[in-house]
Design a protein around this motif. Structure first.
Motif, PDB file in Angstrom:
ATOM      1  N   ALA A   1     -10.386  -3.802  13.147  1.00 16.66           N
ATOM      2  CA  ALA A   1      -9.459  -3.409  12.082  1.00 16.66           C
ATOM      3  C   ALA A   1      -8.051  -3.121  12.591  1.00 16.66           C
ATOM      4  O   ALA A   1      -7.061  -3.617  12.038  1.00 16.66           O
ATOM      5  CB  ALA A   1     -10.012  -2.204  11.326  1.00 16.66           C
TER       6      ALA A   1
ATOM      7  N   CYS B   1     -19.661  -3.907   4.925  1.00 13.42           N
ATOM      8  CA  CYS B   1     -19.530  -2.966   6.045  1.00 13.42           C
ATOM      9  C   CYS B   1     -19.587  -1.562   5.470  1.00 13.42           C
ATOM     10  O   CYS B   1     -18.551  -0.991   5.094  1.00 13.42           O
ATOM     11  CB  CYS B   1     -18.221  -3.182   6.791  1.00 13.42           C
ATOM     12  SG  CYS B   1     -18.191  -4.632   7.858  1.00 13.42           S
TER      13      CYS B   1
ATOM     14  N   TRP C   1      -8.786  -4.981   3.161  1.00  8.73           N
ATOM     15  CA  TRP C   1     -10.059  -5.054   3.881  1.00  8.73           C
ATOM     16  C   TRP C   1      -9.961  -4.299   5.200  1.00  8.73           C
ATOM     17  O   TRP C   1     -10.799  -3.469   5.525  1.00  8.73           O
ATOM     18  CB  TRP C   1     -10.402  -6.518   4.098  1.00  8.73           C
ATOM     19  CG  TRP C   1     -11.516  -6.814   5.048  1.00  8.73           C
ATOM     20  CD1 TRP C   1     -11.412  -7.453   6.243  1.00  8.73           C
ATOM     21  CD2 TRP C   1     -12.911  -6.533   4.874  1.00  8.73           C
ATOM     22  NE1 TRP C   1     -12.644  -7.586   6.838  1.00  8.73           N
ATOM     23  CE2 TRP C   1     -13.583  -7.028   6.023  1.00  8.73           C
ATOM     24  CE3 TRP C   1     -13.660  -5.912   3.887  1.00  8.73           C
ATOM     25  CZ2 TRP C   1     -14.957  -6.912   6.193  1.00  8.73           C
ATOM     26  CZ3 TRP C   1     -15.037  -5.801   4.049  1.00  8.73           C
ATOM     27  CH2 TRP C   1     -15.669  -6.299   5.182  1.00  8.73           C
ATOM     28  N   TRP C   2      -8.902  -4.580   5.943  1.00  5.63           N
ATOM     29  CA  TRP C   2      -8.725  -3.926   7.239  1.00  5.63           C
ATOM     30  C   TRP C   2      -8.407  -2.446   7.071  1.00  5.63           C
ATOM     31  O   TRP C   2      -8.811  -1.623   7.901  1.00  5.63           O
ATOM     32  CB  TRP C   2      -7.623  -4.627   8.024  1.00  5.63           C
ATOM     33  CG  TRP C   2      -7.878  -6.094   8.200  1.00  5.63           C
ATOM     34  CD1 TRP C   2      -7.169  -7.133   7.685  1.00  5.63           C
ATOM     35  CD2 TRP C   2      -8.951  -6.692   8.948  1.00  5.63           C
ATOM     36  NE1 TRP C   2      -7.716  -8.337   8.052  1.00  5.63           N
ATOM     37  CE2 TRP C   2      -8.809  -8.101   8.829  1.00  5.63           C
ATOM     38  CE3 TRP C   2     -10.015  -6.190   9.701  1.00  5.63           C
ATOM     39  CZ2 TRP C   2      -9.685  -8.992   9.436  1.00  5.63           C
ATOM     40  CZ3 TRP C   2     -10.895  -7.080  10.302  1.00  5.63           C
ATOM     41  CH2 TRP C   2     -10.725  -8.463  10.183  1.00  5.63           C
TER      42      TRP C   2
ATOM     43  N   ARG D   1     -15.704  -3.857  12.077  1.00  4.54           N
ATOM     44  CA  ARG D   1     -14.871  -2.670  11.917  1.00  4.54           C
ATOM     45  C   ARG D   1     -14.007  -2.410  13.152  1.00  4.54           C
ATOM     46  O   ARG D   1     -12.893  -1.888  13.049  1.00  4.54           O
ATOM     47  CB  ARG D   1     -15.764  -1.460  11.614  1.00  4.54           C
ATOM     48  CG  ARG D   1     -15.020  -0.288  11.025  1.00  4.54           C
ATOM     49  CD  ARG D   1     -15.975   0.846  10.697  1.00  4.54           C
ATOM     50  NE  ARG D   1     -16.863   0.528   9.597  1.00  4.54           N
ATOM     51  CZ  ARG D   1     -16.555   0.707   8.316  1.00  4.54           C
ATOM     52  NH1 ARG D   1     -15.374   1.178   7.982  1.00  4.54           N
ATOM     53  NH2 ARG D   1     -17.424   0.401   7.372  1.00  4.54           N
ATOM     54  N   GLU D   2     -14.521  -2.780  14.327  1.00  6.77           N
ATOM     55  CA  GLU D   2     -13.762  -2.536  15.552  1.00  6.77           C
ATOM     56  C   GLU D   2     -12.521  -3.421  15.666  1.00  6.77           C
ATOM     57  O   GLU D   2     -11.655  -3.188  16.504  1.00  6.77           O
ATOM     58  CB  GLU D   2     -14.664  -2.751  16.777  1.00  6.77           C
ATOM     59  CG  GLU D   2     -15.101  -4.173  17.008  1.00  6.77           C
ATOM     60  CD  GLU D   2     -16.339  -4.560  16.216  1.00  6.77           C
ATOM     61  OE1 GLU D   2     -16.886  -5.648  16.462  1.00  6.77           O
ATOM     62  OE2 GLU D   2     -16.770  -3.761  15.351  1.00  6.77           O
TER      63      GLU D   2
ATOM     64  N   LEU E   1     -11.713  -0.676   6.500  1.00  5.54           N
ATOM     65  CA  LEU E   1     -12.490  -0.637   7.736  1.00  5.54           C
ATOM     66  C   LEU E   1     -11.916   0.393   8.702  1.00  5.54           C
ATOM     67  O   LEU E   1     -12.652   1.132   9.354  1.00  5.54           O
ATOM     68  CB  LEU E   1     -12.509  -2.016   8.398  1.00  5.54           C
ATOM     69  CG  LEU E   1     -13.259  -3.129   7.651  1.00  5.54           C
ATOM     70  CD1 LEU E   1     -13.251  -4.409   8.480  1.00  5.54           C
ATOM     71  CD2 LEU E   1     -14.699  -2.718   7.336  1.00  5.54           C
TER      72      LEU E   1
ATOM     73  N   GLY F   1     -12.908   3.862   7.888  1.00  9.31           N
ATOM     74  CA  GLY F   1     -14.332   4.165   7.996  1.00  9.31           C
ATOM     75  C   GLY F   1     -15.035   4.222   6.661  1.00  9.31           C
ATOM     76  O   GLY F   1     -16.147   4.736   6.555  1.00  9.31           O
TER      77      GLY F   1
END
Length: 471
Positions: free
Chosen positions: A5, A325, A109-110, A2-3, A113, A116
């Motif tokens: 993204a 995620c 997807w990004w 997630r970081e 993410l 959140g």
């Protein structure tokens, strides 16, 4: 992952030739974050973390050598002996790393993410391991094929190569999932047709679930075995019973050779990755047994358990990598003080988010807008705790905990009942709050509360006995 993204979104918009690297299969390494991944820029710069950087240089070199036009490259890596200490890893291990051009990863997807939100990525890797196709499963995503009309067959799902008919018959070249009143589930191979009773047609293997046969796994010859019994071809049952070639495991995944693995151990026929909340449903080998659920359905199931991780499944067409995620838990702490401060600190250690507020309207807004909100009520003010609890219980918030004595809990229950909530709603309130870890200090209580949140989000059973009493 997630970081990564925001970086990935920016690079995608700029059209940079970056590569995403993450584990496909692995053994060893000890505990680590299951969603770790690496973004490799065109100049070899790496962003993110994967095995504490032990393989960054090697993966950057592999990314630079990826042939044009390919959408997948699998790189084998390993670390043992003194290299383990140098890399500051817990244990040695070996892994297969999937490298995929950033342009081949869906932008959605990004986006999920970065927001959140709950997100899953399903990647189909062909048998040559040179082509990968990824699809996103998000909180609002629907199945590829909608339900046909009529009560007899409420849902049909077809593979990309075939179309589902309302009655569940397999079309040429396609596999069909059929669910109806007579047979709650039937899965057919591309060569066979599904019958409501679960009988296999010539050339096709059928899995059927229904009143007459709760669960059966069919051999390629079409003879269904009882639940929990492996077929001669080595297909595991949905509960993970092993074939003669593998050890029994309730968390088994079957490799193309038909051997079951446990906790991600490699089998004779191939290595298996099973991280996070592993699915108890078996994955069939190419010998002919069918999987009870599609990869997209499996992704949703894993998201529901609120565990980040990766799972590999084997199909006739190649591997399927399921990456999940879940939304980051957000503690909505109503009421201040030392315990609130320690809860924020504990949430930070876990990578969670936390907000402390004394305002009922602010708390209610957070509970209804954050995808993984969890309520912790420390306030004893009736005009604060009751409306906030009411919102959480009616909004189906994943965790609802309330600090307070028996008298305070009784007062809240009475007010919530008067507001129209029933015993089912009230039973969802954790109070006394926190798992029974023997907590005595505020710091220990904060740990116990966060542990209880983790259990609740994971869908595990709740223990009501022996909880610490709070004032």
């Amino acid at each position: 992952m997630r970081e990564l993204a925001e970086i990935a979104r920016r690079w995608t918009a700029e059209g940079r030739g970056a590569v995403l690297a993450r584990p496909l299969t692995e053994q060893g390494f000890g505990p680590r974050r299951p969603a770790d991944a690496l973004l490799v820029d065109e100049d070899g710069t790496c962003h993110g973390t994967l095995y504490r950087g032990a393989f960054d240089t090697r993966l950057a070199d592999a990314a630079a050598r990826m042939p044009a036009g390919r959408t997948a490259l699998v790189c084998e890596v390993s670390v043992h002996g003194e290299e383990v200490k140098e890399a500051r890893l817990t244990c040695g291990g070996q892994a297969e790393i999937l490298l995929q051009p950033l342009s081949a990863v869906p932008a959605g997807w990004w986006d999920l993410l970065a927001e959140g939100a709950d997100a899953a990525l399903v990647t189909h890797l062909d048998t040559t391991r040179t082509r990968a196709t990824s699809t996103v499963v998000g909180p609002t995503r629907t199945e590829a094929a909608g339900p046909p009309r009529g009560a007899a067959s409420p849902r049909a799902v077809a593979t990309p190569e075939g179309a589902a008919s309302p009655e569940g018959a397999a079309t040429p070249g396609g596999a069909v999932l059929w669910e109806g009143a007579a047979s709650s589930r039937a899965v057919v191979t591309p060569e066979g047709a599904a019958s409501p009773g679960g009988a296999a047609t010539p050339g096709g293997a059928v899995l059927s679930e229904g009143a007459a046969s709760p669960r059966a796994v069919a051999t390629p010859e079409g003879v269904a075995t009882p639940e929990g019994v492996a077929t001669p071809e080595g297909a595991a049952t949905p509960e993970g019973a092993a074939t003669p070639e593998g050890a029994a495991s309730s968390r088994a995944v079957v490799t193309p050779e038909g051997a079951a693995s446990m906790e991600g151990a490699a089998t004779p026929g191939g290595a298996v990755l099973s991280e996070g909340a592993a699915s108890s449903r078996a994955v069939a080998s190419p010998q002919g047994a069918a999987s009870p659920q599609t990869p997209e359905q499996a992704a949703r199931q894993l998201l529901a358990r609120h565990r980040a991780g990766r799972e590999v499944r084997y199909t006739d067409a190649g591997l399927v990598l399921i990456e999940t995620c879940p939304a980051v838990p957000h503690l909505v702490i109503v009421g201040g003080g030392e315990l609130a401060e320690l809860l924020v600190a504990q949430a930070r250690v876990l990578g969670w988010q936390a907000t402390v507020t004394d305002s009922a309207p602010d708390a209610r807004a957070l509970l209804t807008t954050r995808p993984a909100a969890c309520l912790i009520v420390l306030s004893h003010e009736p005009d604060v705790d009751v409306p906030v609890l009411h919102t959480a219980l009616t909004a189906d918030v994943g965790y609802v905990g309330a600090l307070g004595s028996r008298r305070t809990q009784a007062r809240r229950a009475e007010a919530l009942t008067a507001a129209g909530l029933d015993a089912t709603h009230l039973a969802r309130v954790h109070g006394p709050i926190g798992l029974d870890l023997g907590a005595r200090t505020p710091a220990e209580t904060a740990l116990a509360v966060c542990a209880e949140v983790l259990v609740a989000l994971g869908g595990r059973g709740r223990e009501d006995d022996g909880r610490p009493a709070d004032a």
